[in-house]
Design a protein around this motif. Structure first.
Motif, PDB file in Angstrom:
ATOM      1  N   PRO A 239       0.832  -1.209   0.000  1.00  0.00           N
ATOM      2  CA  PRO A 239       0.000   0.000   0.000  1.00  0.00           C
ATOM      3  C   PRO A 239       0.861   1.252   0.000  1.00  0.00           C
ATOM      4  O   PRO A 239       1.988   1.277   0.502  1.00  0.00           O
ATOM      5  N   ASP A 240       0.313   2.335  -0.599  1.00  0.00           N
ATOM      6  CA  ASP A 240       1.009   3.623  -0.577  1.00  0.00           C
ATOM      7  C   ASP A 240       1.121   4.129   0.853  1.00  0.00           C
ATOM      8  O   ASP A 240       0.291   3.809   1.716  1.00  0.00           O
ATOM      9  N   PRO A 242       0.569   6.161   4.124  1.00  0.00           N
ATOM     10  CA  PRO A 242      -0.671   6.857   4.551  1.00  0.00           C
ATOM     11  C   PRO A 242      -0.375   8.222   5.180  1.00  0.00           C
ATOM     12  O   PRO A 242      -1.079   8.664   6.067  1.00  0.00           O
ATOM     13  N   TYR A 243       0.686   8.905   4.668  1.00  0.00           N
ATOM     14  CA  TYR A 243       1.146  10.104   5.355  1.00  0.00           C
ATOM     15  C   TYR A 243       0.685  11.396   4.698  1.00  0.00           C
ATOM     16  O   TYR A 243       1.063  12.477   5.112  1.00  0.00           O
ATOM     17  N   TRP A 244      -0.133  11.296   3.627  1.00  0.00           N
ATOM     18  CA  TRP A 244      -0.565  12.499   2.932  1.00  0.00           C
ATOM     19  C   TRP A 244      -1.554  13.284   3.787  1.00  0.00           C
ATOM     20  O   TRP A 244      -2.329  12.722   4.544  1.00  0.00           O
TER      21      TRP A 244
END
Length: 245
Positions: A239-240, A242-244
């Protein structure tokens, strides 16, 4: 520059070395850096080298002529040493003597260091693998870290750390070593085909595999392609972050 790997797993030994030497982007040559001695059912000694080509050649010539063992007073060659440990010590003395002979050239800021990997079996002893330093001392490959590297090792090291265990089958270990070489060649143009490899079962005094992999080797190209695809699939499956915001 060069890259050499020696692997000692429970089933046996694998050693691989590239053949590229360069003194600049427009001065690239090919020299064999993996040499096999004996391979006659009685003794198998495999030496991989990295570093100064002149020191390497001088050390191998000294080994062929005989290097004095100060403990016995006898001249030792790869044809008369009793075991692989003695072969590694003799190689260390040959390297040190060759470096000392070139001491007057050090003022030119050129390194005359060379490093060897020495592996194999003599008389059916358990297969052993040693790294011989430019100063002549040596360390042995151990089950906790069943590989040794010399030369430009940083690019190929991660796959070895993640994939190799002492219980890894020899065929699998050879595959991992080739992936390590593919990774190193992708990141450093000073490392390239052809590469030489030797593999032998534990305690065997003759090689089961002695082969040169060149530009036309179908398996190596397939391995490289499959590894790139496998890495792409693995990356996509994670998964990318999740810090955006």
């Amino acid at each position: 520059m060069t890259y050499c790997v020696g692997i000692r797993v429970r089933e046996g030994l694998a050693m691989i070395a590239d053949t590229r030497t360069n003194a600049g982007v427009d001065d690239i040559s090919i020299y064999r850096k993996l040499r096999v001695f004996g391979n006659d059912g009685k003794r198998l000694i495999v030496i991989a080298s990295a570093g100064s080509l002149s020191t390497t050649q001088a050390a191998l010539q000294r080994l062929a002529r005989g290097v004095l063992n100060p403990e016995t007073g006898e001249a030792e060659t790869l044809e008369n040493v009793d075991d692989i440990f003695s072969a590694a010590l003799a190689a260390g003395r040959a390297i040190r003597a060759s470096r000392d002979a070139m001491a007057g050239l050090q003022q030119d800021d050129i390194s005359y260091d060379t490093t060897f990997l020495v592996g194999g079996s003599i008389g059916g002893e358990p297969t052993r693998l040693f790294l011989v330093y430019p100063q002549g001392n040596a360390i042995e490959c151990q089950p906790d870290t069943p590989y040794l590297q010399i030369g430009e090792n940083k690019y190929g090291k991660p796959i070895l750390d993640r994939s190799l265990r002492y219980d890894t089958p020899l065929s699998e270990a050879l595959k991992v070593a080739l992936i390590s070489f593919d990774s190193a060649m992708r990141s450093n143009l000073a490392i390239g085909l052809p590469i030489d490899m030797v593999a032998a079962r534990d305690g065997m005094c003759s090689a089961e595999i002695e082969r040169r992999i060149d530009e036309d080797d179908a398996y190596f190209h397939d391995l490289s392609s499959r590894w790139s695809v496998a890495l792409a699939h693995a990356r996509a499956a994670i998964p990318d972050p999740p810090y955006w915001a």
